[in-house]
Design a protein around this motif. Sequence first.
Motif, PDB file in Angstrom:
ATOM      1  N   PRO A 214       0.947  -1.146  -0.062  1.00  0.00           N
ATOM      2  CA  PRO A 214      -0.036   0.132  -0.030  1.00  0.00           C
ATOM      3  C   PRO A 214       0.877   1.196   0.115  1.00  0.00           C
ATOM      4  O   PRO A 214       1.895   1.287   0.540  1.00  0.00           O
ATOM      5  CB  PRO A 214      -0.871  -0.290   1.196  1.00  0.00           C
TER       6      PRO A 214
ATOM      7  N   GLY B  41      -2.981   9.895  -3.621  1.00  0.00           N
ATOM      8  CA  GLY B  41      -3.747   8.569  -4.084  1.00  0.00           C
ATOM      9  C   GLY B  41      -3.057   7.582  -4.689  1.00  0.00           C
ATOM     10  O   GLY B  41      -3.124   6.532  -4.288  1.00  0.00           O
ATOM     11  N   SER B  42      -1.968   7.812  -5.454  1.00  0.00           N
ATOM     12  CA  SER B  42      -0.810   6.777  -6.193  1.00  0.00           C
ATOM     13  C   SER B  42       0.488   7.357  -6.202  1.00  0.00           C
ATOM     14  O   SER B  42       0.661   8.563  -5.668  1.00  0.00           O
ATOM     15  CB  SER B  42      -1.499   6.649  -7.491  1.00  0.00           C
TER      16      SER B  42
ATOM     17  N   GLN C 274      -0.037  -0.202  -4.215  1.00  0.00           N
ATOM     18  CA  GLN C 274      -1.281  -0.322  -4.250  1.00  0.00           C
ATOM     19  C   GLN C 274      -1.749   1.151  -4.105  1.00  0.00           C
ATOM     20  O   GLN C 274      -1.354   2.010  -3.072  1.00  0.00           O
ATOM     21  CB  GLN C 274      -1.858  -1.217  -3.325  1.00  0.00           C
TER      22      GLN C 274
ATOM     23  N   VAL D 220      -4.334   4.242  -2.853  1.00  0.00           N
ATOM     24  CA  VAL D 220      -4.962   4.494  -1.604  1.00  0.00           C
ATOM     25  C   VAL D 220      -6.374   3.923  -1.844  1.00  0.00           C
ATOM     26  O   VAL D 220      -7.230   4.462  -2.800  1.00  0.00           O
ATOM     27  CB  VAL D 220      -4.954   5.882  -1.041  1.00  0.00           C
ATOM     28  N   GLU D 221      -7.090   3.238  -0.917  1.00  0.00           N
ATOM     29  CA  GLU D 221      -8.596   2.657  -1.203  1.00  0.00           C
ATOM     30  C   GLU D 221      -9.445   3.921  -0.360  1.00  0.00           C
ATOM     31  O   GLU D 221      -9.335   3.993   0.803  1.00  0.00           O
ATOM     32  CB  GLU D 221      -8.747   1.350  -0.939  1.00  0.00           C
ATOM     33  N   ARG D 222     -10.158   4.497  -0.826  1.00  0.00           N
ATOM     34  CA  ARG D 222     -10.795   5.520  -0.278  1.00  0.00           C
ATOM     35  C   ARG D 222     -12.204   4.878   0.224  1.00  0.00           C
ATOM     36  O   ARG D 222     -12.872   3.968  -0.616  1.00  0.00           O
ATOM     37  CB  ARG D 222     -11.218   6.701  -1.309  1.00  0.00           C
TER      38      ARG D 222
ATOM     39  N   ASP E 256     -16.222   4.330   0.815  1.00  0.00           N
ATOM     40  CA  ASP E 256     -17.366   4.286   0.205  1.00  0.00           C
ATOM     41  C   ASP E 256     -18.202   5.485   0.479  1.00  0.00           C
ATOM     42  O   ASP E 256     -18.702   5.601   1.418  1.00  0.00           O
ATOM     43  CB  ASP E 256     -18.268   2.969   0.264  1.00  0.00           C
TER      44      ASP E 256
END
Length: 706
Positions: free
Chosen positions: A534, A560-561, A620, A622-624, A626
């Motif tokens: 991550p 984010g990336s 990976q 960042v998974e934000r 929902d």
Amino acid sequence: MASLRSIEELDETSAKAELAQLSKILQQANLAYHGQDAPEISDAEYDALKRRNAAIEERFPALKRADSPSDQVGAAPAEGFSKVTHAISMLSLSNAFDADDITDFDTRVRKYLGTSEDDTLTYTAEPKIDGLSLSLRYENGRLIQAATRGDGSVGENVTANARTISDIPENIPGAHDVLEVRGEVYMSHPDFEALNTRQSESGGKVFANPRNAAAGSLRQLDARITKSRPLRFFAYAWGALSEPLAKTQMDAIARLAAFGFSVNPLTKLCAGPQEMLEHYTQIEEMRATLEYDIDGVVYKVNDLTLQERLGFRSTTPRWATAHKFPAELAWTRLEAIDIQVGRTGALSPVARLSPVTVGGVVVSNATLHNEDYIAGRDSKGETIREGKDIRAGDWVQVYRAGDVIPKVADVDLSKRPNDAERFVFPTVCPQCGSDAIREEGDAVRRCTGGLICPAQAVEKLKHFVSRAAFDIEGLGAKQVEQFYADQWIKEPADIFTLRARFSDGLQQLKNREGWGEKSATNLFDAIDEKRQIPLPRLIFSLGIRHVGEAASNMIALHYGSWENFDAAMRAAVDQSGDAWDDLNAIDGVGTVMASSLTQTLAQPAERASIDRLVAELTVQPVERPDTQGSPVAGKTVVFTGTLEKMTRAEAKARAERLGAKVSGSVSAKTDLLVAGPGAGSKAKKAADLGIETLDEDGWLALISDI
């Protein structure tokens, strides 16, 4: 006694050095206490170290380390037990050590909630049991699972063992569909003494204290052994619930008692800090007469609705704190002063002591901070310890309490040997021979060797594989030192090319002492498993000065990336322009941190090393969360002025939960400004840039349906 150096007297560099030392001490303490049931320091002393660490981080937030003890709870679950992931994390508590701390706790709570001193706010106060935390999960009134705290997120499944404890009911008539009861497993003093007598007579293990005995007994792989041990359980909290227990903490505890759990009879409702302190004094006076060990008093906001509003920090709730009992000090001989070199090149002096027991713990090492501290000066050049310097051979006082890590606090000059020589702090690195310079205004002397300094290289690699970074199973500090000495790895990228570079790497490794074919294969496989990482962990792992775990998470969330982050750092290298402004606008990132990021990544050798590393990885993004339907998802929001219906901290937390990026300054990339009364330059700048501006009512209306 001589005055002790306060947090306010620390400068940035001495604070950095101290945080590094604290991290090492606390990581070892976590392993000994939670993983081996054999603590090397007392609970009170451990919490004292964490308090010192947290206080330094609060004053110097940019210095928070990737492996900060503030972000760690307990230790990883032991092998031999199946793992249980807690539905709701089992967090530790923040600590308090004097009356001012309790007043500050009440003030922080009121400030966060936006309540005045005239508003009624009650707290519960209960003894803090010195035992092992346990979570019990009941479904439809039946006990189905028991788990230790572990690292706070994942614990050990000790269900069979927990069923043998008489204080833990198997069934709860009329209880919730789901009810997780949490509390402390402990052993009474009479039962502990009787157990040790039996153990001694049978040739078994004799335990050092009741806490060790309780923890060791609960974590037996054979439940029959646990059953033979006199364990007890106090319930005082809860985790997952299918429906609320009550509206207040006191009523919830009463409900647990009605279910058949033992709850502590000394728990009391208090109307503010004065009553909390009075109850603390009463419990402290009763401490010696209680038949179980306690190490303080826990205070909790009584209103559960307010607890929910207050929420949590990364590892501690805002609505509770532990008021710890005071620690001790002792005198011993200082045998030598050694210099350790950290990953940032800081030269840190360490006192090697004749072992001495301080608060029930044997101490043989203590920090000496820096050369000024040894010489009897503070960071401002003012006299401390009445100007007495510290020398090898001195009879010294070792102090351990909430405000101080184990360190030499004073010197008895009457016992100083005639041949004791004044300590001369080195001006060259003891590891690589490079110049060790002390910049103006800096309390710490640093090695200039950089990548050629083996101490710095090894410490950077240890940081890279630390728990908060890549956390490669089977590759810890000891293995890093071994592989570096063998010239197998010199930089992080080398870890991921081991298998390719050594066609016979497996053969070489499995023939090493402590390795076999299975462990060697497992290591190479574990390395390959970490090729996907991550983004926050990658940023952490780089070990960039001033960029700790919290900052890494904020930065990763912002960009984010890796591609976005890398491009932004390259664009901001000259510390000007939109990319530089955007970096500084991230909430919590200041000029010092931003400069450290860009300067580090601009160094050719450092940049080349990072590029070689990233080429081996899949980073990976960042998974934000929902945030479907959120009107502010993906937008950059700035709050300014005075908010009257919620505090600034609440507003920020709510915005982030809705997927917004909260910035500390207005720029062309700002999407929304929320301005309360007293808004000044930020509101004017937003108007000049044509940025949408809402008052607090408008903001609440915007998010009211989410």
